[in-house]
Write an enzyme that holds these catalytic residues in place. Structure first.
Site, PDB file in Angstrom:
ATOM      1  N   LYS A  78       0.822  -1.209   0.000  1.00 15.13           N
ATOM      2  CA  LYS A  78       0.000   0.000   0.000  1.00 15.13           C
ATOM      3  C   LYS A  78       0.861   1.267   0.000  1.00 15.13           C
ATOM      4  CE  LYS A  78      -2.495  -1.282   3.605  1.00 15.13           C
ATOM      5  NZ  LYS A  78      -1.952  -2.651   3.809  1.00 15.13           N
ATOM      6  N   THR A  79       1.874   1.310   0.843  1.00 12.51           N
ATOM      7  CA  THR A  79       2.755   2.473   0.854  1.00 12.51           C
ATOM      8  C   THR A  79       3.504   2.594  -0.467  1.00 12.51           C
ATOM      9  OG1 THR A  79       3.029   2.388   3.253  1.00 12.51           O
ATOM     10  CG2 THR A  79       4.700   3.564   2.015  1.00 12.51           C
ATOM     11  N   ASP A 123      -1.706   6.825   6.185  1.00 10.03           N
ATOM     12  CA  ASP A 123      -1.648   5.419   6.561  1.00 10.03           C
ATOM     13  C   ASP A 123      -2.553   5.158   7.759  1.00 10.03           C
ATOM     14  OD1 ASP A 123      -0.854   2.825   6.436  1.00 10.03           O
ATOM     15  OD2 ASP A 123       1.133   3.142   7.300  1.00 10.03           O
ATOM     16  N   THR A 172      -5.778  -1.340   7.053  1.00  7.90           N
ATOM     17  CA  THR A 172      -5.809  -2.790   7.192  1.00  7.90           C
ATOM     18  C   THR A 172      -7.194  -3.263   7.623  1.00  7.90           C
ATOM     19  OG1 THR A 172      -5.015  -2.551   9.473  1.00  7.90           O
ATOM     20  CG2 THR A 172      -3.364  -2.937   7.764  1.00  7.90           C
ATOM     21  N   ARG A 231       6.739  -8.437   1.979  1.00  6.21           N
ATOM     22  CA  ARG A 231       7.623  -7.977   3.054  1.00  6.21           C
ATOM     23  C   ARG A 231       8.278  -9.159   3.759  1.00  6.21           C
ATOM     24  NH1 ARG A 231       4.686  -4.204   6.699  1.00  6.21           N
ATOM     25  NH2 ARG A 231       5.491  -2.599   5.298  1.00  6.21           N
TER      26      ARG A 231
END
Length: 359
Positions: A78-79, A123, A172, A231
């Site tokens: 997302k970032t 965020d 999230t 990640r």
């Protein structure tokens, strides 16, 4: 490769190798490895195609892109996508988070300093305070905010015009966003977990950037244990790289990757020590359940919240554990994964402790 969520999620704070939260090391590495364009971004094919259309159309009109809401689990990109949106629109980006905006004045200060066309990445937008949330409604729709000057009966609202900007919200937990806020986003995308083949591409790209030699089988071994999350794949790659450097010639093969991840207690399905401890307690102590969460937590030696919010989501997603009104129940896949045979009374709740302590 594709990561996101620089803010630490509340449900993943244990520093696990397979945790989806980004620690300091992750953030430093991610900054160097993030893709810079949609063409470089691996995975999320549907989202990439839709977002490409949105951004191209905005560029052709010479207009600011619509506000974008990105939802999905931590670590899926997302970032990274927010930064790509800014790069594709050739605009600067401002990054903040919901927990950092506790008052409407905090948001007003950020909004009033935006440049025309700038991208504001917010965020964990669902954790923003309610007063700031209500101010954001008007800012997104009318590019205007009302700044309150004074207190009490003498307070006045001064309208402040804002330059057109693009808000990229990441969450999230999309279900916690109020409908009025969700409705103001012109484009909404849900990020899915990655397939192993996509993670292999992520790993190969990261290995090239890190100057690590890895073969196809080695990348596949790491991808299969990465829980569908880029990640985690990159974190495992770095740990396997360390092992290969110290214990071998630096080249990552399937054998080296498997040996390294055994050292770090990450098994073939991506389960770590905590995950296996939960399954082993459920199977060996309680015959597969049903057993209450409190009882299971005591048996594992962890807090109730840790078991429920950190271990269980992945076990449920993998089909190894089920949540029922009577308690937690192991599935046949859980017995098979640990190499155990389910007893004839499996599923009858013979221990009784699940009913005693509740689900």
């Amino acid at each position: 490769m594709n990561w996101d969520d620089t803010a630490q999620p509340a449900d993943d704070t244990t520093g696990r190798l397979v945790g989806s939260a980004a620690d300091g090391e992750d953030q430093a590495v991610e900054a160097a490895l993030r893709p810079k364009s949609l063409a470089e971004f691996v995975g999320q094919e549907r989202v990439r195609e839709q977002l490409d259309l949105v951004l191209r159309a905005a560029r052709q009109r010479g207009a600011t892109a619509d506000h974008v809401l990105l939802s999905g689990a931590p670590g899926l990109g997302k970032t990274t996508l927010s930064m790509i949106i800014a790069a594709e629109m050739e605009a600067p980006i401002r990054i903040t988070s919901g927990p950092a905006i506790q008052h409407a004045g905090d948001l007003a200060a950020i909004l009033s300093s935006l440049q025309e066309g700038e991208v504001l990445f917010l965020d964990e937008i669902h954790r923003m305070s309610r007063p700031a949330e209500e101010m954001l409604y008007m800012a997104m729709e009318d590019f205007r905010v009302d700044v309150i000057v004074g207190k009490g009966p003498g307070a006045t609202a001064i309208p402040l015009e804002l330059p057109p900007f693009t808000l990229v919200g990441a969450t999230t937990r999309a279900g916690l966003l109020p409908p009025p806020l969700r409705d103001r986003f012109g484009f909404t995308a849900h990020m899915e977990f990655y397939e192993p083949a996509e993670l292999e591409r992520v790993i190969h790209r990261s290995a090239d950037l890190l100057d690590v030699t890895i073969d196809t089988d080695g990348a596949a071994e790491i991808a299969g244990r990465s829980r569908g999350t880029p990640r985690i794949a990159n974190r495992l790659l770095r740990r396997v790289r360390d092992y290969a450097q110290v214990k071998a010639d630096g080249r990552i093969t399937q054998e080296i990757a498997a040996a390294a991840l055994r050292v770090y207690e990450v098994d073939a399905r991506g389960l770590d020590r905590l995950d296996r401890a939960v399954l082993e307690a459920l199977l060996k102590l309680f015959g597969g359940g049903p057993v209450g969460l409190s009882t299971l937590s005591v048996a594992v030696g962890e807090e109730r919240e840790t078991v429920e919010e950190v271990a269980e989501p992945f076990l449920v997603r993998e089909g190894l554990l089920a949540r029922t009104p009577r308690g937690r129940v192991a599935t046949p896949a859980a017995w098979a994964h640990l190499g155990l045979t389910a007893p004839q009374s499996h599923g009858t709740g013979g221990s009784g402790q699940g009913d005693l302590f509740g689900a």
